[in-house]
Design a protein around this motif. Sequence first.
Motif, PDB file in Angstrom:
ATOM      1  N   PHE A   8      33.247  -4.572 -17.436  1.00 47.98           N
ATOM      2  CA  PHE A   8      33.152  -5.629 -16.425  1.00 47.98           C
ATOM      3  C   PHE A   8      31.723  -6.166 -16.318  1.00 47.98           C
ATOM      4  O   PHE A   8      31.493  -7.388 -16.284  1.00 47.98           O
ATOM      5  CB  PHE A   8      33.632  -5.057 -15.085  1.00 47.98           C
ATOM      6  CG  PHE A   8      33.466  -5.983 -13.921  1.00 47.98           C
ATOM      7  CD1 PHE A   8      34.334  -7.040 -13.725  1.00 47.98           C
ATOM      8  CD2 PHE A   8      32.446  -5.787 -13.002  1.00 47.98           C
ATOM      9  CE1 PHE A   8      34.182  -7.895 -12.641  1.00 47.98           C
ATOM     10  CE2 PHE A   8      32.281  -6.628 -11.919  1.00 47.98           C
ATOM     11  CZ  PHE A   8      33.160  -7.687 -11.739  1.00 47.98           C
ATOM     12  N   LEU A   9      30.742  -5.272 -16.308  1.00 46.67           N
ATOM     13  CA  LEU A   9      29.345  -5.682 -16.185  1.00 46.67           C
ATOM     14  C   LEU A   9      28.844  -6.349 -17.464  1.00 46.67           C
ATOM     15  O   LEU A   9      28.129  -7.370 -17.416  1.00 46.67           O
ATOM     16  CB  LEU A   9      28.483  -4.467 -15.850  1.00 46.67           C
ATOM     17  CG  LEU A   9      27.013  -4.704 -15.523  1.00 46.67           C
ATOM     18  CD1 LEU A   9      26.865  -5.668 -14.359  1.00 46.67           C
ATOM     19  CD2 LEU A   9      26.330  -3.385 -15.211  1.00 46.67           C
ATOM     20  N   ALA A  10      29.213  -5.816 -18.625  1.00 46.42           N
ATOM     21  CA  ALA A  10      28.779  -6.403 -19.894  1.00 46.42           C
ATOM     22  C   ALA A  10      29.399  -7.778 -20.105  1.00 46.42           C
ATOM     23  O   ALA A  10      28.752  -8.687 -20.640  1.00 46.42           O
ATOM     24  CB  ALA A  10      29.146  -5.472 -21.042  1.00 46.42           C
ATOM     25  N   ALA A  11      30.652  -7.963 -19.692  1.00 42.72           N
ATOM     26  CA  ALA A  11      31.299  -9.274 -19.839  1.00 42.72           C
ATOM     27  C   ALA A  11      30.597 -10.321 -18.986  1.00 42.72           C
ATOM     28  O   ALA A  11      30.442 -11.480 -19.401  1.00 42.72           O
ATOM     29  CB  ALA A  11      32.772  -9.172 -19.465  1.00 42.72           C
ATOM     30  N   THR A  45      31.365 -13.502 -21.304  1.00 44.43           N
ATOM     31  CA  THR A  45      32.690 -13.394 -21.925  1.00 44.43           C
ATOM     32  C   THR A  45      33.764 -13.465 -20.849  1.00 44.43           C
ATOM     33  O   THR A  45      33.654 -12.804 -19.810  1.00 44.43           O
ATOM     34  CB  THR A  45      32.815 -12.075 -22.699  1.00 44.43           C
ATOM     35  OG1 THR A  45      31.751 -11.994 -23.657  1.00 44.43           O
ATOM     36  CG2 THR A  45      34.152 -11.981 -23.407  1.00 44.43           C
ATOM     37  N   VAL A  46      34.790 -14.257 -21.105  1.00 46.57           N
ATOM     38  CA  VAL A  46      35.877 -14.434 -20.146  1.00 46.57           C
ATOM     39  C   VAL A  46      36.924 -13.352 -20.389  1.00 46.57           C
ATOM     40  O   VAL A  46      37.451 -13.208 -21.502  1.00 46.57           O
ATOM     41  CB  VAL A  46      36.511 -15.826 -20.272  1.00 46.57           C
ATOM     42  CG1 VAL A  46      37.644 -15.993 -19.262  1.00 46.57           C
ATOM     43  CG2 VAL A  46      35.462 -16.905 -20.069  1.00 46.57           C
ATOM     44  N   LEU A  80      34.807  -0.622  -9.363  1.00 45.02           N
ATOM     45  CA  LEU A  80      34.073  -1.309 -10.411  1.00 45.02           C
ATOM     46  C   LEU A  80      32.802  -1.970  -9.865  1.00 45.02           C
ATOM     47  O   LEU A  80      31.723  -1.898 -10.475  1.00 45.02           O
ATOM     48  CB  LEU A  80      34.959  -2.369 -11.070  1.00 45.02           C
ATOM     49  CG  LEU A  80      35.759  -1.946 -12.318  1.00 45.02           C
ATOM     50  CD1 LEU A  80      36.710  -0.789 -12.000  1.00 45.02           C
ATOM     51  CD2 LEU A  80      36.558  -3.131 -12.862  1.00 45.02           C
ATOM     52  N   MET A  81      32.903  -2.585  -8.697  1.00 45.12           N
ATOM     53  CA  MET A  81      31.739  -3.230  -8.105  1.00 45.12           C
ATOM     54  C   MET A  81      30.679  -2.204  -7.691  1.00 45.12           C
ATOM     55  O   MET A  81      29.475  -2.431  -7.873  1.00 45.12           O
ATOM     56  CB  MET A  81      32.179  -4.058  -6.900  1.00 45.12           C
ATOM     57  CG  MET A  81      33.128  -5.196  -7.238  1.00 45.12           C
ATOM     58  SD  MET A  81      32.371  -6.460  -8.280  1.00 45.12           S
ATOM     59  CE  MET A  81      31.217  -7.180  -7.140  1.00 45.12           C
ATOM     60  N   ASN A  82      31.112  -1.068  -7.151  1.00 40.07           N
ATOM     61  CA  ASN A  82      30.152  -0.032  -6.748  1.00 40.07           C
ATOM     62  C   ASN A  82      29.417   0.552  -7.954  1.00 40.07           C
ATOM     63  O   ASN A  82      28.194   0.764  -7.922  1.00 40.07           O
ATOM     64  CB  ASN A  82      30.867   1.071  -5.979  1.00 40.07           C
ATOM     65  CG  ASN A  82      31.368   0.603  -4.636  1.00 40.07           C
ATOM     66  OD1 ASN A  82      30.833  -0.341  -4.046  1.00 40.07           O
ATOM     67  ND2 ASN A  82      32.403   1.247  -4.122  1.00 40.07           N
ATOM     68  N   ILE A  83      30.151   0.818  -9.025  1.00 41.02           N
ATOM     69  CA  ILE A  83      29.526   1.382 -10.225  1.00 41.02           C
ATOM     70  C   ILE A  83      28.556   0.382 -10.839  1.00 41.02           C
ATOM     71  O   ILE A  83      27.432   0.728 -11.232  1.00 41.02           O
ATOM     72  CB  ILE A  83      30.603   1.807 -11.235  1.00 41.02           C
ATOM     73  CG1 ILE A  83      31.464   2.937 -10.667  1.00 41.02           C
ATOM     74  CG2 ILE A  83      29.970   2.239 -12.548  1.00 41.02           C
ATOM     75  CD1 ILE A  83      32.658   3.290 -11.518  1.00 41.02           C
ATOM     76  N   ILE A  95      22.897  -1.466 -11.944  1.00 41.26           N
ATOM     77  CA  ILE A  95      21.910  -2.537 -11.849  1.00 41.26           C
ATOM     78  C   ILE A  95      20.711  -2.096 -11.000  1.00 41.26           C
ATOM     79  O   ILE A  95      19.551  -2.415 -11.308  1.00 41.26           O
ATOM     80  CB  ILE A  95      22.553  -3.803 -11.269  1.00 41.26           C
ATOM     81  CG1 ILE A  95      23.540  -4.392 -12.280  1.00 41.26           C
ATOM     82  CG2 ILE A  95      21.503  -4.836 -10.905  1.00 41.26           C
ATOM     83  CD1 ILE A  95      22.914  -4.836 -13.577  1.00 41.26           C
ATOM     84  N   SER A  96      20.975  -1.337  -9.945  1.00 41.95           N
ATOM     85  CA  SER A  96      19.866  -0.878  -9.096  1.00 41.95           C
ATOM     86  C   SER A  96      18.948   0.088  -9.829  1.00 41.95           C
ATOM     87  O   SER A  96      17.777   0.250  -9.449  1.00 41.95           O
ATOM     88  CB  SER A  96      20.413  -0.213  -7.833  1.00 41.95           C
ATOM     89  OG  SER A  96      21.141   0.968  -8.155  1.00 41.95           O
ATOM     90  N   LEU A  97      19.444   0.735 -10.867  1.00 37.48           N
ATOM     91  CA  LEU A  97      18.603   1.662 -11.633  1.00 37.48           C
ATOM     92  C   LEU A  97      17.425   0.934 -12.269  1.00 37.48           C
ATOM     93  O   LEU A  97      16.317   1.491 -12.351  1.00 37.48           O
ATOM     94  CB  LEU A  97      19.443   2.348 -12.713  1.00 37.48           C
ATOM     95  CG  LEU A  97      18.704   3.253 -13.707  1.00 37.48           C
ATOM     96  CD1 LEU A  97      18.150   4.477 -12.996  1.00 37.48           C
ATOM     97  CD2 LEU A  97      19.633   3.674 -14.837  1.00 37.48           C
TER      98      LEU A  97
END
Length: 348
Positions: A210-213, A218-219, A237-240, A245-247
């Motif tokens: 999800f994050l890489a897309a 990428t759709v 998915l949003m939490n992970i 990203i915060s890292l």
Amino acid sequence: MDPPIGNISKLSLQNSVLSLEQLEHTPSTTDGLPVELERDLRILGCDLIQSAGILLKLPQVAMATAQVLLQRFYFVASMKVVSVRDIAMGAIFLSSKVEECPRRIRDIVNVFVWLLSQHKGEPPAVENFSAMCNELKEGLINAELHILVKLGFNVHVQHPHGFMINYLQSLGLAGNDKLAQMAWNYMNDGLRTNIYVLYQPSDIACASIFLAARQCGTVLPTQSEWWTLFDSRLEDLMNIAGTIISLYQFGVKRHLPVTLEGLEKWLRKPGETKRGSDSPAARQESPRPSDSREFRRRSRTRSRSPSRERREARDRRYSSSSRRRRRYDSPRERGRRRPRSRSPQRWD
């Protein structure tokens, strides 16, 4: 059907997941360690494991297992009991045996001696029989025992990398090398966070895709919620993705203490500074603007100490010419260095 005899514990092939209470109240924070310092030490410990694994030529699965073991351990033990340095060595030694790629203790100790020297900014000095090597060897063996006891010998770790490859094939994105590599990198970077002890590998694989897309533009299939096919939720998915990203905002802070002695000094230093500046005694002793004349008078009185008066009297005894004389004119050098005499003249 006969009733069960005693308490029977069931072992599962799924990863162990923390409860909300374990996440909020870790043993380190209970012992007084700041939350930010614990987070930064976890990141630093995982970075040491990754660097040591590269130098030891370990496969990525062994380095990933060691980082997950470190994350699990510090949710059941405090950083004030076992240092990050020892647990990093013990985790990588244990994971190399779990993943069937063992490494010798001497090699691990030598690698960590070099890494810790780089960590301190000192030139590396690897000596197999030095006091530091013996200390690291003993810390490695004790750390391995601590990990096994605290985790109940449950060192099985299921990684999300295989799930990600299967999910990309199911979504028809197996040929997109850029997206696959980026999702792989996100999973490896997530090892420095606590997502591997909070979520199952399938959720981490979906979040990485999800994050890489999103980063690659990428759709993904929009006819239905594709993550539901893999038993995941959009909230997870949003939490992970947000945790990964915060890292990148925190980074790796290499000046942090990795030993118990260094951690104690680190915790005492800001506390003493704060107490010294906010204490009533410090506020009472500090000069106020109204007392500036008295403060200057005391400073002048204090500055003329007996040692300073003796030094001034000694300087007055010596004249400026005696202080400028050459070195060989001193009594010690007079007999040693004499001017060369001229040779006698010859008369023809």
